[in-house]
Design a protein around this motif. Structure first.
Motif, PDB file in Angstrom:
ATOM      1  N   GLY A 218       9.813  23.089 -26.619  1.00 27.34           N
ATOM      2  CA  GLY A 218       8.628  22.960 -25.854  1.00 27.34           C
ATOM      3  C   GLY A 218       8.479  21.613 -25.025  1.00 27.34           C
ATOM      4  O   GLY A 218       9.301  20.808 -25.067  1.00 27.34           O
ATOM      5  N   GLY A 219       7.565  21.375 -24.045  1.00 25.10           N
ATOM      6  CA  GLY A 219       7.363  20.053 -23.490  1.00 25.10           C
ATOM      7  C   GLY A 219       8.337  19.980 -22.103  1.00 25.10           C
ATOM      8  O   GLY A 219       8.882  20.992 -21.467  1.00 25.10           O
ATOM      9  N   PHE A 220       8.775  18.982 -21.518  1.00 26.59           N
ATOM     10  CA  PHE A 220       9.441  18.677 -20.515  1.00 26.59           C
ATOM     11  C   PHE A 220      10.897  18.310 -21.178  1.00 26.59           C
ATOM     12  O   PHE A 220      10.941  17.030 -21.638  1.00 26.59           O
ATOM     13  CB  PHE A 220       8.874  17.485 -19.611  1.00 26.59           C
ATOM     14  N   VAL A 221      11.905  18.993 -20.808  1.00 25.16           N
ATOM     15  CA  VAL A 221      13.260  18.746 -21.498  1.00 25.16           C
ATOM     16  C   VAL A 221      14.365  19.124 -20.457  1.00 25.16           C
ATOM     17  O   VAL A 221      14.373  20.129 -19.523  1.00 25.16           O
ATOM     18  CB  VAL A 221      13.526  19.823 -22.669  1.00 25.16           C
ATOM     19  N   ASP A 222      15.205  18.475 -20.423  1.00 26.72           N
ATOM     20  CA  ASP A 222      16.528  18.522 -19.703  1.00 26.72           C
ATOM     21  C   ASP A 222      17.618  18.847 -20.494  1.00 26.72           C
ATOM     22  O   ASP A 222      17.963  18.360 -21.527  1.00 26.72           O
ATOM     23  CB  ASP A 222      17.120  16.928 -19.143  1.00 26.72           C
ATOM     24  N   LEU A 223      17.916  20.251 -20.151  1.00 25.91           N
ATOM     25  CA  LEU A 223      18.950  21.092 -20.887  1.00 25.91           C
ATOM     26  C   LEU A 223      20.227  20.989 -20.293  1.00 25.91           C
ATOM     27  O   LEU A 223      20.462  21.154 -19.456  1.00 25.91           O
ATOM     28  CB  LEU A 223      18.384  22.282 -21.179  1.00 25.91           C
ATOM     29  N   SER A 224      21.183  20.877 -21.162  1.00 21.63           N
ATOM     30  CA  SER A 224      22.859  20.796 -20.704  1.00 21.63           C
ATOM     31  C   SER A 224      23.398  21.748 -21.897  1.00 21.63           C
ATOM     32  O   SER A 224      23.480  21.674 -22.931  1.00 21.63           O
ATOM     33  CB  SER A 224      23.249  19.523 -20.874  1.00 21.63           C
ATOM     34  N   THR A 225      24.018  22.948 -21.147  1.00 21.47           N
ATOM     35  CA  THR A 225      24.564  23.908 -22.223  1.00 21.47           C
ATOM     36  C   THR A 225      25.847  24.387 -21.392  1.00 21.47           C
ATOM     37  O   THR A 225      26.124  24.523 -20.313  1.00 21.47           O
ATOM     38  CB  THR A 225      23.668  25.050 -22.598  1.00 21.47           C
ATOM     39  N   ASP A 226      26.746  24.761 -22.320  1.00 21.97           N
ATOM     40  CA  ASP A 226      28.040  25.474 -21.947  1.00 21.97           C
ATOM     41  C   ASP A 226      27.904  27.158 -22.221  1.00 21.97           C
ATOM     42  O   ASP A 226      28.659  27.769 -22.125  1.00 21.97           O
ATOM     43  CB  ASP A 226      29.245  24.707 -22.641  1.00 21.97           C
ATOM     44  N   GLY A 227      26.565  27.555 -22.529  1.00 25.53           N
ATOM     45  CA  GLY A 227      26.415  28.974 -23.016  1.00 25.53           C
ATOM     46  C   GLY A 227      26.317  29.139 -24.569  1.00 25.53           C
ATOM     47  O   GLY A 227      25.905  30.266 -24.974  1.00 25.53           O
ATOM     48  N   THR A 228      26.948  28.294 -25.302  1.00 25.19           N
ATOM     49  CA  THR A 228      26.894  28.330 -26.758  1.00 25.19           C
ATOM     50  C   THR A 228      26.213  27.474 -27.443  1.00 25.19           C
ATOM     51  O   THR A 228      25.554  27.603 -28.583  1.00 25.19           O
ATOM     52  CB  THR A 228      28.347  28.552 -27.214  1.00 25.19           C
ATOM     53  N   GLU A 229      26.564  26.168 -26.931  1.00 26.12           N
ATOM     54  CA  GLU A 229      26.081  25.084 -27.479  1.00 26.12           C
ATOM     55  C   GLU A 229      24.923  24.352 -26.570  1.00 26.12           C
ATOM     56  O   GLU A 229      25.180  24.505 -25.067  1.00 26.12           O
ATOM     57  CB  GLU A 229      27.161  23.966 -27.833  1.00 26.12           C
ATOM     58  N   VAL A 230      24.044  23.535 -26.832  1.00 32.17           N
ATOM     59  CA  VAL A 230      22.929  22.978 -26.039  1.00 32.17           C
ATOM     60  C   VAL A 230      22.589  21.735 -26.382  1.00 32.17           C
ATOM     61  O   VAL A 230      22.391  21.388 -27.401  1.00 32.17           O
ATOM     62  CB  VAL A 230      21.613  23.981 -25.827  1.00 32.17           C
ATOM     63  N   GLU A 231      22.484  20.923 -25.441  1.00 39.01           N
ATOM     64  CA  GLU A 231      21.774  19.543 -25.793  1.00 39.01           C
ATOM     65  C   GLU A 231      20.567  19.471 -24.931  1.00 39.01           C
ATOM     66  O   GLU A 231      20.281  19.690 -23.881  1.00 39.01           O
ATOM     67  CB  GLU A 231      22.889  18.441 -25.162  1.00 39.01           C
ATOM     68  N   ALA A 232      19.403  18.869 -25.605  1.00 41.89           N
ATOM     69  CA  ALA A 232      18.284  18.552 -25.003  1.00 41.89           C
ATOM     70  C   ALA A 232      17.758  17.308 -25.202  1.00 41.89           C
ATOM     71  O   ALA A 232      17.798  16.530 -26.117  1.00 41.89           O
ATOM     72  CB  ALA A 232      17.208  19.453 -26.005  1.00 41.89           C
ATOM     73  N   ARG A 233      17.471  16.794 -23.946  1.00 44.16           N
ATOM     74  CA  ARG A 233      16.793  15.548 -23.856  1.00 44.16           C
ATOM     75  C   ARG A 233      15.455  15.505 -23.365  1.00 44.16           C
ATOM     76  O   ARG A 233      15.220  15.950 -22.168  1.00 44.16           O
ATOM     77  CB  ARG A 233      17.794  14.706 -22.628  1.00 44.16           C
ATOM     78  N   ARG A 234      14.647  14.846 -24.186  1.00 40.94           N
ATOM     79  CA  ARG A 234      12.848  14.805 -23.306  1.00 40.94           C
ATOM     80  C   ARG A 234      12.806  14.097 -22.302  1.00 40.94           C
ATOM     81  O   ARG A 234      13.625  12.973 -22.434  1.00 40.94           O
ATOM     82  CB  ARG A 234      12.192  14.409 -24.858  1.00 40.94           C
ATOM     83  N   LEU A 235      12.118  14.492 -21.608  1.00 45.06           N
ATOM     84  CA  LEU A 235      11.806  13.619 -20.126  1.00 45.06           C
ATOM     85  C   LEU A 235      10.739  12.791 -20.458  1.00 45.06           C
ATOM     86  O   LEU A 235       9.824  13.119 -21.024  1.00 45.06           O
ATOM     87  CB  LEU A 235      11.781  14.547 -19.085  1.00 45.06           C
ATOM     88  N   PRO A 236      11.070  11.312 -20.016  1.00 43.48           N
ATOM     89  CA  PRO A 236       9.899  10.510 -20.072  1.00 43.48           C
ATOM     90  C   PRO A 236       8.668  10.541 -18.993  1.00 43.48           C
ATOM     91  O   PRO A 236       8.633   9.903 -18.151  1.00 43.48           O
ATOM     92  CB  PRO A 236      10.573   9.252 -19.968  1.00 43.48           C
ATOM     93  N   ILE A 237       7.782  11.862 -19.044  1.00 38.52           N
ATOM     94  CA  ILE A 237       7.099  11.975 -18.111  1.00 38.52           C
ATOM     95  C   ILE A 237       5.558  11.413 -18.531  1.00 38.52           C
ATOM     96  O   ILE A 237       4.974  11.637 -19.886  1.00 38.52           O
ATOM     97  CB  ILE A 237       6.728  13.647 -18.028  1.00 38.52           C
ATOM     98  N   SER A 238       4.959  10.532 -17.752  1.00 42.68           N
ATOM     99  CA  SER A 238       3.746   9.956 -18.127  1.00 42.68           C
ATOM    100  C   SER A 238       2.643  10.966 -17.958  1.00 42.68           C
ATOM    101  O   SER A 238       2.797  12.087 -17.473  1.00 42.68           O
ATOM    102  CB  SER A 238       3.527   9.005 -17.056  1.00 42.68           C
ATOM    103  N   GLU A 239       1.569  10.642 -18.584  1.00 41.10           N
ATOM    104  CA  GLU A 239       0.335  11.468 -18.452  1.00 41.10           C
ATOM    105  C   GLU A 239      -0.446  11.637 -17.244  1.00 41.10           C
ATOM    106  O   GLU A 239      -0.558  12.658 -16.977  1.00 41.10           O
ATOM    107  CB  GLU A 239      -0.815  10.766 -19.400  1.00 41.10           C
ATOM    108  N   ALA A 240      -0.069  10.561 -16.432  1.00 37.11           N
ATOM    109  CA  ALA A 240      -0.521  10.584 -15.044  1.00 37.11           C
ATOM    110  C   ALA A 240       0.446  11.539 -14.111  1.00 37.11           C
ATOM    111  O   ALA A 240      -0.186  12.363 -13.452  1.00 37.11           O
ATOM    112  CB  ALA A 240      -0.514   9.153 -14.494  1.00 37.11           C
ATOM    113  N   ALA A 241       1.695  11.717 -14.444  1.00 27.77           N
ATOM    114  CA  ALA A 241       2.399  12.665 -13.663  1.00 27.77           C
ATOM    115  C   ALA A 241       2.210  14.070 -14.158  1.00 27.77           C
ATOM    116  O   ALA A 241       2.124  15.078 -13.309  1.00 27.77           O
ATOM    117  CB  ALA A 241       4.058  12.149 -14.149  1.00 27.77           C
ATOM    118  N   VAL A 242       1.936  14.373 -15.449  1.00 27.91           N
ATOM    119  CA  VAL A 242       1.476  15.633 -15.962  1.00 27.91           C
ATOM    120  C   VAL A 242       0.276  16.325 -15.241  1.00 27.91           C
ATOM    121  O   VAL A 242       0.218  17.104 -14.928  1.00 27.91           O
ATOM    122  CB  VAL A 242       1.403  15.635 -17.570  1.00 27.91           C
TER     123      VAL A 242
END
Length: 289
Positions: A118-142
């Motif tokens: 859930g949330g705002f996430v930057d996903l990097s994947t090769d199709g079998t493995e995935v890395e997820a990085r939560r984005l620093p989105i401010s409440e104002a930007a949301v």
């Protein structure tokens, strides 16, 4: 970015009654043999469940085939319910396995991942493995994004597998041409992330338009009124940017529009059969109740 599609699954195995399956999904069904369950995803899920009497009920705020990952969300939630597994990565891989079993091919694990996290996430994947990085989105930007975001359903339900098969068909799209388009789409990721993090909805709207222009070049299925025609109508009535979600060729359109132009866009699309969906941003991913 995840949306709150309201996918919920209730599952119970309350007794030792053998060979009884009671389903209340898109339609009510009751029977005594797993192979007679009409939905192939439910059949695949129940093969992973303990034997005996089963009651399963699901609901969602979006129809299937909308391009919002609701099928992945359902599979993920149902798998957690029937197996009791709540480790995110094991559920993500398990849900992808169910999808591959039903469809006969893998379509990635991005939808399962964002449904779990859930949330705002930057996903990097090769199709079998995935890395997820939560984005620093401010409440104002949301808040800025929420006030400018519009989601509409085209009225057309499409088969994502069929659309994606055409998009990767090297006979229609030579490998070097297809890969060049996909690389251009990938190059939009960093500018889109920067726009999200700063609440730059005008810049994000322009990126949506670039993405859609590239995406619709991949498939003839996107060349109809229910896809690029509706996007064009949205733009002609004041949208900052718009794109079909998921595989395309129907389903839903994500639109960014200034609040003052929103009604103009909604009314123009309604004439063509598209309807507004009132969904908020999803922040929690998979939860247990």
């Amino acid at each position: 970015m995840s949306l709150d599609a309201g996918v919920e699954v209730t599952y119970a195995n309350p007794s030792a009654q053998p060979n009884t399956i009671d389903l209340d999904l898109l339609q009510t069904w009751r029977g005594d043999a797993l192979e007679h369950v009409p939905d192939p995803f439910v059949r695949a899920l129940l093969r992973r469940a303990p034997a005996g009497f089963v009651h399963m009920r699901s609901k969602a705020r979006v129809p299937a085939g909308s391009g919002l990952g609701s099928s992945a969300a359902f599979t993920l939630a149902a798998l957690a319910a029937v197996t009791g597994e709540y480790d995110a990565m094991r559920l993500i891989r398990g849900a992808a396995d169910v999808e591959a079993e039903v469809l006969g091919r893998r379509l990635g694990i991005q939808d399962q991942t964002i449904s779990a996290i859930g949330g705002f996430v930057d996903l990097s994947t090769d199709g079998t493995e995935v890395e997820a990085r939560r984005l620093p989105i401010s409440e104002a930007a949301v808040r800025q994004l929420q006030t400018h975001m519009l989601l509409v359903h085209t009225g057309v339900v499409r088969n994502a597998g069929m659309v994606l098969r055409e998009q990767i068909d090297e006979g229609r799209h030579p490998l070097r041409n297809r890969d060049a388009v996909l690389m251009q789409i990938r190059d939009l990721v960093d500018p889109a992330l920067a726009a999200l993090e700063t609440g730059d909805v005008v810049g994000l709207g322009a990126i949506l338009q670039q993405h859609w222009s590239l995406k619709r070049s991949l498939s003839a299925h996107n060349e109809n009124k229910s896809s690029w025609g509706l996007v064009d109508v949205a733009m002609q009535n004041g949208a900052l940017g718009a794109k079909l979600n998921g595989a395309g060729a129907g389903g839903t359109i994500l639109i960014l529009v200034r609040p003052g132009d929103r009604r103009s866009v909604v009314d123009a699309l309604a004439i063509l059969g598209a309807r507004e969906l009132n969904l908020g941003l999803g922040t929690h991913g998979l939860t247990r109740r």
